[in-house]
Design a protein around this motif. Structure first.
Motif, PDB file in Angstrom:
ATOM      1  N   SER A   7       0.820  -1.210   0.000  1.00 21.60           N
ATOM      2  CA  SER A   7       0.000   0.000   0.000  1.00 21.60           C
ATOM      3  C   SER A   7       0.853   1.260   0.000  1.00 21.60           C
ATOM      4  N   LEU A  26      -9.855  -4.653   3.583  1.00 13.99           N
ATOM      5  CA  LEU A  26      -8.936  -5.542   4.295  1.00 13.99           C
ATOM      6  C   LEU A  26      -9.584  -6.107   5.560  1.00 13.99           C
ATOM      7  N   LEU A  37       0.453  -6.973   5.247  1.00 12.11           N
ATOM      8  CA  LEU A  37       0.481  -5.618   4.682  1.00 12.11           C
ATOM      9  C   LEU A  37       1.868  -5.016   4.814  1.00 12.11           C
ATOM     10  N   SER A  39       3.349  -1.358   4.080  1.00 16.38           N
ATOM     11  CA  SER A  39       2.807  -0.037   3.774  1.00 16.38           C
ATOM     12  C   SER A  39       3.854   1.051   3.911  1.00 16.38           C
TER      13      SER A  39
END
Length: 390
Positions: A7, A26, A37, A39
């Motif tokens: 992300s 999510l 994840l 990010s």
């Protein structure tokens, strides 16, 4: 399935449309899949929010910082645009490489496309989810940029963004758009079909309430993160053109503007009828306290969360064609469409003079949200896309 999700921003707190979208999807899909994840973050302070993502299997962050840095500007002198340069991150690339080497992932999901420069070569399927056609949004902004002598340089950045964006679309095994309009653009570039998975609303979180509206109680609202250029342009249009005409006709009308980083250049246009709010703990309280959402967007692309949430909450929406872009709503039936200050005044007069029509309009808008833009249904569509990609 084991999903590696990359992300551009941490999906919490829920300050931007992209954060809302990723968080809601999510949270629901983590009940069916093991999701890790990775990010980018802009500040180390963001790590305090990791506890809000405990439903994920694991979360790791990579510091990117703000885009306005010398190293990113210098990176834009090469093949990357400024945006892509800021996501060309060796640390993230190393993290992804390690993850793929040590864990049996079924696919990689990136969101949005511009994290692609940090992606190493992968041997598993790639899913790319777009929040809008990025280069098209920047192109609209550049066309209206107030300093014409800088436009050629900015257009070069748009061209670079477009080259990389279209290249990423072609390399993706599955490509996701949030609207039919964006889908058509993407499918004109790549041969394989594009899946539309729209933005949505948590219909249990946002509750419809019938609003009482009269000429003496026009409680208007604008919402937007002003780090996003289309919101800056929209609030400028609202304050410099539309709102003075509104208060001339309706002296008791009030406007609340909610959003971070309000443009300082516009503070001269803030008077006693306008209230600025940078942050509210619960945005629902703002929707409950207002009757009309004004969204004079001049730059289209994706879909606007402010419209979805306002429709779910029972507000009357007045926006432009660009503002309602991507939403399955009919102008003058589900929302009011307006572009000039005269058209905004005409819409407000209709609202004040025909309360029953407005009541029917807002109820139907809520029904559209429940049928078309419910996160539970939308999450099922992404689940189907993931499963069909492997």
């Amino acid at each position: 399935m084991n999903i590696l999700f990359i992300s551009a921003v941490l999906p919490y707190p829920l300050h931007s449309g992209g954060q809302i979208r990723m968080y809601q999807l999510l949270r629901r899909l983590s009940k069916k899949h093991s999701i890790t994840l990775l990010s980018f973050i802009r500040s180390e302070n963001e790590r305090q929010h990791l506890k809000e993502l405990s439903f994920l299997t694991r979360v790791e962050t990579v510091h990117r910082g703000k885009a306005l840095q010398v190293k990113y500007l210098l990176g834009a002198l090469g093949n990357y645009s400024w945006l892509l340069s800021s996501y060309n991150n060796a640390d993230m690339r190393a993290r992804i490489t390690h993850e793929l080497a040590t864990h049996p992932y079924d696919l990689v999901h990136i969101e949005p496309f511009y994290v692609y420069p940090s992606l190493p070569k992968i041997a598993i399927p790639l899913v790319t989810s777009e929040h809008n056609v990025e280069y098209a949004v920047y192109e609209q902004f550049v066309q209206k940029f107030p300093l014409p002598f800088l436009r050629p340089f900015l257009f070069l950045d748009v061209v670079k963004t477009r080259i990389w964006e279209e290249s990423t679309w072609k390399k993706s095994n599955s490509l996701i758009a949030v609207s039919e309009e964006d889908k058509q653009v993407m499918e004109s570039v790549r041969k394989n079909p594009v899946t539309v998975i729209p933005n949505g609303v948590d219909c249990t979180h946002y509750v419809y309430s019938k609003k009482t509206i009269s000429a003496d109680s026009l409680r208007c609202l604008f919402i937007g993160d002003f780090a996003w250029m289309p919101n800056r342009e929209a609030v400028r249009t609202l304050l410099t053109s539309i709102w003075p005409s509104v208060t001339a006709l309706y002296p008791k009308a009030t406007l609340t503007i909610v959003g971070k980083q309000f443009p300082k250049a516009l503070t001269a246009y803030v008077n006693s009828s306008v209230r600025l709010v940078e942050y509210v703990p619960d945005i629902r309280t703002v929707y409950d306290a207002h009757t009309i959402l004004l969204a004079p967007m001049g730059i289209g692309g994706g879909t606007k969360f402010k419209l979805l949430e306002a429709m779910a909450s029972g507000l009357v929406v007045i926006s432009s064609k660009e503002g309602r872009m991507g939403l399955l709503v009919k102008p003058q039936e589900d929302v009011f469409e307006a572009h000039t200050k005269e058209e905004y005044l005409e819409a407000l007069q209709t609202i004040c003079q025909h309360p029953e029509k407005v009541s029917v309009m807002t109820r139907h808008a809520r029904e559209i949200i429940e049928k078309q833009y419910n996160w539970d249904t939308i999450a099922q569509a992404l689940d189907k896309t993931w499963r069909s990609t492997t």
